[in-house]
Design an enzyme around this catalytic site. Structure first.
Site, PDB file in Angstrom:
ATOM      1  N   TYR A   1      28.916   3.291   4.814  1.00 39.85           N
ATOM      2  CA  TYR A   1      29.014   4.713   5.172  1.00 39.85           C
ATOM      3  C   TYR A   1      30.440   5.234   4.997  1.00 39.85           C
ATOM      4  CZ  TYR A   1      24.550   3.838   7.661  1.00 39.85           C
ATOM      5  OH  TYR A   1      23.279   3.467   8.017  1.00 39.85           O
TER       6      TYR A   1
ATOM      7  N   HIS B   1      22.802  -5.478   6.166  1.00 38.97           N
ATOM      8  CA  HIS B   1      22.313  -4.123   5.914  1.00 38.97           C
ATOM      9  C   HIS B   1      20.984  -4.085   5.154  1.00 38.97           C
ATOM     10  CE1 HIS B   1      23.891   0.250   5.517  1.00 38.97           C
ATOM     11  NE2 HIS B   1      22.587   0.237   5.597  1.00 38.97           N
TER      12      HIS B   1
HETATM   13  N1  LIG Z   1      19.777   0.506   8.132  1.00 39.86           N
HETATM   14  C1  LIG Z   1      19.636   1.398   7.192  1.00 39.86           C
HETATM   15  O1  LIG Z   1      19.439   1.088   6.009  1.00 39.86           O
HETATM   16  C2  LIG Z   1      19.698   2.854   7.556  1.00 39.86           C
HETATM   17  C3  LIG Z   1      19.243   3.827   6.649  1.00 39.86           C
HETATM   18  C4  LIG Z   1      19.314   5.166   7.032  1.00 39.86           C
HETATM   19  C5  LIG Z   1      19.804   5.513   8.274  1.00 39.86           C
HETATM   20  N2  LIG Z   1      20.262   4.533   9.125  1.00 39.86           N
HETATM   21  C6  LIG Z   1      20.824   4.859  10.455  1.00 39.86           C
HETATM   22  O2  LIG Z   1      19.950   5.719  11.165  1.00 39.86           O
HETATM   23  C7  LIG Z   1      20.653   6.920  11.525  1.00 39.86           C
HETATM   24  C8  LIG Z   1      19.676   8.080  11.601  1.00 39.86           C
HETATM   25  O3  LIG Z   1      18.984   8.225  10.400  1.00 39.86           O
HETATM   26  P1  LIG Z   1      19.272   9.396   9.363  1.00 39.86           P
HETATM   27  O4  LIG Z   1      20.692   9.730   9.291  1.00 39.86           O
HETATM   28  O5  LIG Z   1      18.717   8.968   8.148  1.00 39.86           O
HETATM   29  O6  LIG Z   1      18.419  10.565   9.759  1.00 39.86           O
HETATM   30  P2  LIG Z   1      17.598  11.350  10.819  1.00 39.86           P
HETATM   31  O7  LIG Z   1      17.960  11.032  12.205  1.00 39.86           O
HETATM   32  O8  LIG Z   1      16.205  11.180  10.382  1.00 39.86           O
HETATM   33  O9  LIG Z   1      18.128  12.816  10.490  1.00 39.86           O
HETATM   34  C9  LIG Z   1      17.942  13.376   9.230  1.00 39.86           C
HETATM   35  C10 LIG Z   1      18.357  14.820   9.204  1.00 39.86           C
HETATM   36  O10 LIG Z   1      17.673  15.558  10.198  1.00 39.86           O
HETATM   37  C11 LIG Z   1      18.507  16.596  10.694  1.00 39.86           C
HETATM   38  N3  LIG Z   1      18.279  16.729  12.132  1.00 39.86           N
HETATM   39  C12 LIG Z   1      18.735  15.923  13.122  1.00 39.86           C
HETATM   40  N4  LIG Z   1      18.345  16.385  14.315  1.00 39.86           N
HETATM   41  C13 LIG Z   1      17.623  17.502  14.092  1.00 39.86           C
HETATM   42  C14 LIG Z   1      16.971  18.436  14.929  1.00 39.86           C
HETATM   43  N5  LIG Z   1      16.962  18.300  16.248  1.00 39.86           N
HETATM   44  N6  LIG Z   1      16.327  19.491  14.348  1.00 39.86           N
HETATM   45  C15 LIG Z   1      16.312  19.646  13.015  1.00 39.86           C
HETATM   46  N7  LIG Z   1      16.928  18.784  12.168  1.00 39.86           N
HETATM   47  C16 LIG Z   1      17.580  17.729  12.701  1.00 39.86           C
HETATM   48  C17 LIG Z   1      19.932  16.195  10.411  1.00 39.86           C
HETATM   49  O11 LIG Z   1      20.599  17.254   9.745  1.00 39.86           O
HETATM   50  P3  LIG Z   1      21.965  17.879  10.367  1.00 39.86           P
HETATM   51  O12 LIG Z   1      23.005  16.822  10.291  1.00 39.86           O
HETATM   52  O13 LIG Z   1      22.218  19.042   9.456  1.00 39.86           O
HETATM   53  O14 LIG Z   1      21.645  18.293  11.783  1.00 39.86           O
HETATM   54  C18 LIG Z   1      19.824  14.973   9.509  1.00 39.86           C
HETATM   55  O15 LIG Z   1      20.491  15.121   8.287  1.00 39.86           O
HETATM   56  C19 LIG Z   1      21.740   7.027  10.451  1.00 39.86           C
HETATM   57  O16 LIG Z   1      22.770   7.876  10.808  1.00 39.86           O
HETATM   58  C20 LIG Z   1      22.160   5.590  10.352  1.00 39.86           C
HETATM   59  O17 LIG Z   1      23.003   5.246  11.424  1.00 39.86           O
HETATM   60  C21 LIG Z   1      20.189   3.223   8.784  1.00 39.86           C
END
Ligand SMILES: NC(=O)c1ccc[n+]([C@@H]2O[C@H](COP(=O)([O-])OP(=O)(O)OC[C@H]3O[C@@H](n4cnc5c(N)ncnc54)[C@H](OP(=O)(O)O)[C@@H]3O)[C@@H](O)[C@H]2O)c1
Length: 277
Positions: free
Chosen positions: A47, A105
Site C-alpha cells: 500500500y 499478503h
Molecule cells: N488482503 C487483501 O488482499 C486486501 C485487499 C483489499 C482490501 N484489503 C483491506 O481491507 C480494507 C477495506 O477494503 P477496501 O479498501 O477494499 O474497501 P471497502 O471497505 O469495501 O470500501 C470500498 C469503498 O467504499 C467506500 N465507502 C466506505 N464507506 C462507505 C460508506 N459508509 N458509504 C458509502 N461508501 C463507502 C469508500 O470510498 P471513500 O474512501 O470515498 O469513502 C471505499 O473506497 C482495505 O483498506 C485493506 O486494509 C485487503
C-alpha cells in the site's frame, strides 16, 4: 466494540483499512478514525503508506498498547534474503518494535506455502509480530499453512461481502479456530446502493453500508472498513447499537451470486473454492 478471539489473540472486530489511500489521505483520516473509536488498523507493504500510518498514529497520540496493528508482507519479499528485512522496514515505517499481526499478503505461485510459512514463523520467533496469519488463501492452502506452522495461524483475510458466498472457507476456518477477516465489505461501491440493504437499514435507521458491516460482524468475522472521507468514519463505526434479525441475516445471505468475487489478480490469486451460489 466487539472482539474476536482466535488462538489467544483478541482482535477488535472492526478494523480500519488504508488500502488505496495516499499519504495525505491517511494523515487526514486516521485522527478521525481514532476519534470515532477505531483501534485496529490494517495496512500492507504494497500500500506504500505504512510510514504515513505510523506518523498519523504517533502525531495523534495513539497509545500503542491500545492499538491492534496489522501489516502484510508483499509477495516479492517471499525469499530468505528479503523477508526479514522487509518486515524490519515495515516496523521502522510504522514506528513500532513489533506489529500485532503479520500476514502473507497473497499465496502467489512462485514460492511454496511451506516456505512462506517457514519465513513467517522465523519472524514470529524473533518477536517482531505478536501473531501471524494469511490472506487470500483457499481452504487447502489455509489448511496446509495451519499444519506447517509452529505458531498458530489466527486469521485468513479474504474478500467477503453480501455478493460473495464464503461458506466453505468460513466453515473450514471455524473448524480450525481461525478467524475470517473480511475485506471489500462495500463490494467496491455496490453495497451502499443496494436496494435490499437500504430497505433493511431503514428499519434500524442505518445505511446499507452499516448493514453490510454489521452482517459481517454477526457472522463472526472481523470486518475491515476503508474510507478516505473523515465524514464517513463515524458512520462506519456506528454498527454496535443494533442487531440484524435471523431473517435479515438470511435475506442478506441470498444476495450472493456466482460472479460476486471482485478481487482475483492473475499470478497472485489461488484457484478459489467453489461457491455455493
Ligand atoms: N488482503 C487483501 O488482499 C486486501 C485487499 C483489499 C482490501 N484489503 C483491506 O481491507 C480494507 C477495506 O477494503 P477496501 O479498501 O477494499 O474497501 P471497502 O471497505 O469495501 O470500501 C470500498 C469503498 O467504499 C467506500 N465507502 C466506505 N464507506 C462507505 C460508506 N459508509 N458509504 C458509502 N461508501 C463507502 C469508500 O470510498 P471513500 O474512501 O470515498 O469513502 C471505499 O473506497 C482495505 O483498506 C485493506 O486494509 C485487503
Amino acid at each position: 466494540m466487539k472482539f474476536v478471539s482466535a488462538h489467544g489473540a483478541t482482535i477488535p472486530a472492526l478494523g480500519f483499512g488504508v488500502f488505496r489511500m495516499s499519504d495525505e489521505e491517511v494523515e487526514r483520516v486516521v485522527p478521525a478514525a481514532l476519534e470515532a473509536g477505531f483501534r485496529h488498523f490494517d495496512t500492507a507493504q504494497i500500500y506504500q503508506n505504512e510510514a504515513a500510518l505510523g506518523r498519523a498514529l504517533q502525531t495523534a497520540g495513539a497509545r500503542r498498547e491500545e492499538l491492534f496493528l496489522t501489516t502484510k508482507v508483499w509477495v516479492d519479499n517471499y525469499s530468505p534474503e528479503k523477508f526479514v528485512g522487509s518486515v524490519d522496514q515495515s516496523l521502522e515505517k510504522l514506528k513500532v518494535d513489533r506489529v500485532d499481526l503479520l500476514l502473507l499478503h497473497w499465496p502467489a505461485d512462485k514460492v511454496s506455502i511451506a516456505n512462506q510459512i517457514e519465513m513467517l514463523n522465523a519472524v514470529h520467533a524473533t518477536g517482531k509480530t505478536r501473531f501471524i496469519g494469511v490472506s487470500n488463501q483457499n481452504v487447502a492452502q489455509m489448511q496446509e499453512s495451519i499444519a506447517k506452522s509452529a505458531a498458530p495461524v489466527i486469521t485468513n483475510q479474504v474478500e467477503a461481502h453480501p455478493y460473495l458466498d464464503q461458506t466453505a472457507l468460513a466453515a473450514a476456518a471455524s473448524a480450525a479456530g481461525v478467524a475470517i477477516t473480511a475485506y471489500f465489505g462495500m463490494a467496491d461501491g455496490a453495497v451502499p446502493r443496494d436496494p435490499q440493504l437500504i430497505s433493511i437499514g431503514q428499519k434500524y435507521g442505518k445505511s446499507a453500508a452499516q448493514v453490510a458491516l454489521r452482517w459481517l460482524i454477526q457472522k463472526g468475522f472481523i470486518a475491515l472498513s476503508k474510507t478516505a472521507k473523515p465524514e464517513r468514519v463515524a458512520e462506519n463505526f456506528a454498527i454496535f447499537d443494533f442487531d440484524l434479525t435471523d431473517d435479515d441475516m438470511g435475506l442478506i445471505g441470498t444476495l450472493a451470486r456466482p460472479d460476486g468475487r471482485l478481487v482475483s489478480p492473475p499470478g497472485l490469486a489461488p484457484e478459489w473454492d467453489v461457491q455455493k451460489s
